[in-house]
Design a protein around this motif. Structure first.
Motif, PDB file in Angstrom:
ATOM      1  N   PRO A  82      46.100 107.605  79.217  1.00  0.00           N
ATOM      2  CA  PRO A  82      46.709 106.285  78.996  1.00  0.00           C
ATOM      3  C   PRO A  82      47.082 105.616  80.317  1.00  0.00           C
ATOM      4  O   PRO A  82      47.672 106.258  81.204  1.00  0.00           O
ATOM      5  CB  PRO A  82      47.952 106.617  78.162  1.00  0.00           C
ATOM      6  CG  PRO A  82      47.612 107.908  77.476  1.00  0.00           C
ATOM      7  CD  PRO A  82      46.790 108.671  78.475  1.00  0.00           C
ATOM      8  N   HIS A  83      46.718 104.357  80.450  1.00  0.00           N
ATOM      9  CA  HIS A  83      46.980 103.649  81.702  1.00  0.00           C
ATOM     10  C   HIS A  83      46.891 102.143  81.476  1.00  0.00           C
ATOM     11  O   HIS A  83      46.357 101.684  80.471  1.00  0.00           O
ATOM     12  CB  HIS A  83      45.964 104.062  82.773  1.00  0.00           C
ATOM     13  CG  HIS A  83      44.548 103.705  82.429  1.00  0.00           C
ATOM     14  ND1 HIS A  83      43.825 104.380  81.458  1.00  0.00           N
ATOM     15  CD2 HIS A  83      43.706 102.744  82.910  1.00  0.00           C
ATOM     16  CE1 HIS A  83      42.611 103.861  81.372  1.00  0.00           C
ATOM     17  NE2 HIS A  83      42.510 102.863  82.226  1.00  0.00           N
ATOM     18  N   VAL A  84      47.445 101.398  82.409  1.00  0.00           N
ATOM     19  CA  VAL A  84      47.291  99.948  82.443  1.00  0.00           C
ATOM     20  C   VAL A  84      46.837  99.580  83.844  1.00  0.00           C
ATOM     21  O   VAL A  84      46.886 100.395  84.761  1.00  0.00           O
ATOM     22  CB  VAL A  84      48.603  99.208  82.093  1.00  0.00           C
ATOM     23  CG1 VAL A  84      49.022  99.482  80.667  1.00  0.00           C
ATOM     24  CG2 VAL A  84      49.719  99.614  83.067  1.00  0.00           C
ATOM     25  N   GLY A  85      46.371  98.362  83.998  1.00  0.00           N
ATOM     26  CA  GLY A  85      45.904  97.927  85.302  1.00  0.00           C
ATOM     27  C   GLY A  85      45.947  96.420  85.432  1.00  0.00           C
ATOM     28  O   GLY A  85      46.433  95.709  84.530  1.00  0.00           O
ATOM     29  N   THR A  88      44.765  94.277  82.550  1.00  0.00           N
ATOM     30  CA  THR A  88      45.432  94.319  81.247  1.00  0.00           C
ATOM     31  C   THR A  88      45.875  92.951  80.754  1.00  0.00           C
ATOM     32  O   THR A  88      45.499  92.533  79.645  1.00  0.00           O
ATOM     33  CB  THR A  88      46.617  95.297  81.278  1.00  0.00           C
ATOM     34  OG1 THR A  88      46.133  96.618  81.561  1.00  0.00           O
ATOM     35  CG2 THR A  88      47.343  95.306  79.943  1.00  0.00           C
ATOM     36  N   LEU A 129      38.233  93.891  81.155  1.00  0.00           N
ATOM     37  CA  LEU A 129      38.274  95.275  80.692  1.00  0.00           C
ATOM     38  C   LEU A 129      37.985  96.248  81.835  1.00  0.00           C
ATOM     39  O   LEU A 129      38.629  97.295  81.955  1.00  0.00           O
ATOM     40  CB  LEU A 129      37.259  95.481  79.562  1.00  0.00           C
ATOM     41  CG  LEU A 129      37.593  94.840  78.208  1.00  0.00           C
ATOM     42  CD1 LEU A 129      36.414  94.983  77.251  1.00  0.00           C
ATOM     43  CD2 LEU A 129      38.844  95.452  77.592  1.00  0.00           C
ATOM     44  N   VAL A 132      40.932  96.866  84.134  1.00  0.00           N
ATOM     45  CA  VAL A 132      42.027  97.709  83.634  1.00  0.00           C
ATOM     46  C   VAL A 132      42.048  99.032  84.395  1.00  0.00           C
ATOM     47  O   VAL A 132      43.110  99.599  84.650  1.00  0.00           O
ATOM     48  CB  VAL A 132      41.873  97.951  82.113  1.00  0.00           C
ATOM     49  CG1 VAL A 132      42.836  99.028  81.629  1.00  0.00           C
ATOM     50  CG2 VAL A 132      42.102  96.653  81.343  1.00  0.00           C
ATOM     51  N   ASP A 133      40.872  99.513  84.784  1.00  0.00           N
ATOM     52  CA  ASP A 133      40.777 100.764  85.540  1.00  0.00           C
ATOM     53  C   ASP A 133      40.998 100.559  87.041  1.00  0.00           C
ATOM     54  O   ASP A 133      40.923 101.528  87.809  1.00  0.00           O
ATOM     55  CB  ASP A 133      39.406 101.416  85.327  1.00  0.00           C
ATOM     56  CG  ASP A 133      39.211 101.888  83.901  1.00  0.00           C
ATOM     57  OD1 ASP A 133      40.218 102.029  83.178  1.00  0.00           O
ATOM     58  OD2 ASP A 133      38.057 102.098  83.491  1.00  0.00           O
ATOM     59  N   LEU A 471      40.661  97.226  73.473  1.00  0.00           N
ATOM     60  CA  LEU A 471      41.846  97.393  74.320  1.00  0.00           C
ATOM     61  C   LEU A 471      42.382  98.825  74.234  1.00  0.00           C
ATOM     62  O   LEU A 471      42.768  99.410  75.256  1.00  0.00           O
ATOM     63  CB  LEU A 471      42.926  96.395  73.914  1.00  0.00           C
ATOM     64  CG  LEU A 471      42.610  94.921  74.218  1.00  0.00           C
ATOM     65  CD1 LEU A 471      43.637  93.999  73.588  1.00  0.00           C
ATOM     66  CD2 LEU A 471      42.554  94.695  75.734  1.00  0.00           C
ATOM     67  N   ASN A 474      40.020 101.202  76.124  1.00  0.00           N
ATOM     68  CA  ASN A 474      40.049 101.048  77.572  1.00  0.00           C
ATOM     69  C   ASN A 474      41.389 101.457  78.183  1.00  0.00           C
ATOM     70  O   ASN A 474      41.442 101.805  79.360  1.00  0.00           O
ATOM     71  CB  ASN A 474      39.736  99.600  77.948  1.00  0.00           C
ATOM     72  CG  ASN A 474      38.870  99.505  79.179  1.00  0.00           C
ATOM     73  OD1 ASN A 474      37.866 100.189  79.287  1.00  0.00           O
ATOM     74  ND2 ASN A 474      39.247  98.664  80.116  1.00  0.00           N
ATOM     75  N   HIS A 475      42.470 101.390  77.397  1.00  0.00           N
ATOM     76  CA  HIS A 475      43.787 101.718  77.935  1.00  0.00           C
ATOM     77  C   HIS A 475      44.221 103.152  77.658  1.00  0.00           C
ATOM     78  O   HIS A 475      45.025 103.701  78.410  1.00  0.00           O
ATOM     79  CB  HIS A 475      44.836 100.742  77.381  1.00  0.00           C
ATOM     80  CG  HIS A 475      44.784  99.387  77.997  1.00  0.00           C
ATOM     81  ND1 HIS A 475      43.898  98.421  77.575  1.00  0.00           N
ATOM     82  CD2 HIS A 475      45.484  98.839  79.023  1.00  0.00           C
ATOM     83  CE1 HIS A 475      44.079  97.328  78.304  1.00  0.00           C
ATOM     84  NE2 HIS A 475      45.034  97.557  79.192  1.00  0.00           N
ATOM     85  N   LEU A 476      43.703 103.746  76.581  1.00  0.00           N
ATOM     86  CA  LEU A 476      44.060 105.126  76.272  1.00  0.00           C
ATOM     87  C   LEU A 476      43.119 106.129  76.908  1.00  0.00           C
ATOM     88  O   LEU A 476      43.497 107.273  77.186  1.00  0.00           O
ATOM     89  CB  LEU A 476      44.081 105.348  74.758  1.00  0.00           C
ATOM     90  CG  LEU A 476      45.134 104.566  73.975  1.00  0.00           C
ATOM     91  CD1 LEU A 476      45.006 104.848  72.492  1.00  0.00           C
ATOM     92  CD2 LEU A 476      46.554 104.936  74.466  1.00  0.00           C
TER      93      LEU A 476
END
Length: 481
Positions: A82-85, A88, A129, A132-133, A471, A474-476
């Protein structure tokens, strides 16, 4: 599409005068309450979600003691992280705008503007998207990682010998064997990036920009094809769903997104050729489609399966007149690569050997046959499944009519069947075990168009479902490739 939830659509986009109906087991169409149809849509989507959850659960259980499936988060090639960037807030903003304004804009924009707007929106969605990474992990470094094409471009400084000896380095026990992606694809894939490097667009950023720009153009190609074969109304309704396809997670950045666009434009040109009355236009579009079909086969071995949707396009257009031009265009590509020293058949035979030398030889077919189907759910989205259920409901009626009905009704049913058949053939082959969320993009990214057959009043809800899926993925998860 109909704006009334009480008046359902038939496969050709018209509204049934007798109320909602679907084929029943006795071979006749009977009126059904609108709530029943919506319930069936939800059941189909729920069943697809259950398939994905089951394969994820079974995959985790199988790997509790060992790495038997050779995938970090089966059925996807991803890691639970799990992350955000920075992307997001951009991704959320794009999703909100497309969900809120996409359907009415798609219905009202002049047709000439719609494909451009859809392409722009798809690029915004895909770039956000990817971001996000992070810039490095999501874009600049993605195609520079171990196993990717850009890591061995220096070996193509002398192009002639590199092509003539290409097959000498495919097997994993051969001297200086190619990296995973170069070995696993025909020479056309790596030559694309060699070409970018030669014209000064070198490095991971340019490669990523190229892949995302070309990959998202698939939206335009699909819209062109849909307008020609199923009608402008359906193409307009499909546009927002094509933009927010969860599969865009893997278009940014995977070379398979670029392959998918080449394949889509090949089919679009084939549809143009098959529907033109001018001999010159038919010949030009047919030859162009043949060049791209041939080119697609030299980007990915699996794209020989494009012969299935290509045949469906011709069947939907009820014309075989483009065939000689398509064959001529494809022959030019084959002749050029063969003359340069690259033998497609020999390379494919060696690739099969290498495939089973690696993970392909140990990944259990019994799991991945169903796991691959679960990745289609992830890449196409639940709205695609619900829409596909609506489309497939028209199959019995068309069979009873012996395919003699309206051409657009037939195309609406046969087109998704063509892509599903190609994926089933790939699945049965045993050469597509894992990573199909990206490998099958040339087929799965057409399926969101099926959501155009859902009631117009439900579009925003289903679009939100598509956006939420992308979403969450890509976030989890930190997706591979």
């Amino acid at each position: 599409m109909s704006s009334s939830s009480a008046s359902p659509q038939t496969p050709d986009g018209s509204v049934s005068a007798s109320g909602p109906s679907e084929a029943s087991p006795d071979g006749h169409d009977h009126p059904l309450p609108d709530s029943t149809l919506r319930r069936r849509d939800l059941v189909a989507a729920g069943a697809a979600l259950l398939l994905f959850a089951a394969m994820a659960g079974i995959g985790g259980w199988l790997q509790r003691d060992s790495y038997v499936l050779r995938s970090p988060f089966p059925p996807l090639e991803a890691w639970w992280r799990p992350h955000v960037g920075g992307g997001t807030p951009l991704a959320v903003a794009v999703a909100v705008l497309v969900v809120g304004y996409g359907p009415p804009l798609a219905a009202r924009l002049p047709w000439r503007a719609l494909p451009w707007v859809a392409w722009t929106a798809a690029m915004a969605w895909t770039w956000s998207l990817a971001l996000v990474d992070g810039w490095r992990r999501g874009i600049a470094g993605r195609l520079m990682e171990t196993g990717e094409y850009l890591t061995q471009l220096h070996r193509f400084d002398d192009l002639g010998p590199a092509l003539r000896t290409y097959t000498d380095h495919i097997l994993i026990n051969s001297p200086q064997h190619w990296t995973t992606h170069i070995a696993g694809h025909p020479a056309g894939a790596v030559l694309t990036f060699v070409g970018l490097d030669r014209i000064g667009l070198s490095g991971g950023v340019w490669a990523a920009a190229f892949v995302m720009t070309t990959g998202t153009s698939l939206v335009v190609a699909v819209l062109v094809t849909l307008r020609l074969l199923t009608g402008e109304q359906k193409a307009r309704a499909a546009a927002p769903f094509l933009v927010l396809a969860p599969g865009m997670v893997w278009v940014g950045v995977s070379a398979d997104g670029y392959f998918a666009a080449v394949a889509a434009w090949a089919l679009a040109l084939l549809a143009v050729s098959a529907t033109r009355t001018s001999p010159t236009a038919r010949a030009a579009a047919g030859a162009g489609g043949g060049l791209l079909l041939g080119g697609a086969c030299y980007l990915s071995y699996g794209l020989v399966l494009l012969v299935v949707p290509a045949a469906v396009v011709l069947l939907c257009a009820r014309s075989a007149r483009p065939v000689p031009y398509v064959l001529a265009g494809a022959a030019v590509v084959v002749a050029a690569f063969t003359a340069a020293g690259f033998d497609w058949w020999q390379a494919y035979g060696l690739l099969r050997t290498r495939y089973f030398q690696g993970y392909g030889g140990v990944r259990p077919y019994s799991y991945w046959f169903f796991g691959d189907l679960a990745t289609v759910v992830a890449a196409a989205g639940l709205a695609s499944v619900a829409g596909l259920r609506r489309v497939m409901a028209g199959v019995p009626a068309l069979v009873r009519a012996r395919l003699s009905g309206d051409r657009r009704s037939i195309a609406a049913v046969l087109l998704p069947c063509g892509f599903l058949s190609a994926m089933l053939a790939a699945d049965l082959s045993g050469m597509s075990k894992a990573e199909t969320e990206r490998i099958w993009l040339p087929f799965t990214l057409w399926l969101p168009a099926c959501a155009a057959f859902l009631p117009r009043g439900d579009h925003r809800g289903w679009l939100a479902t598509q956006a939420l899926a992308a979403l969450l993925l890509n976030h989890l998860l930190l997706t591979g490739w």
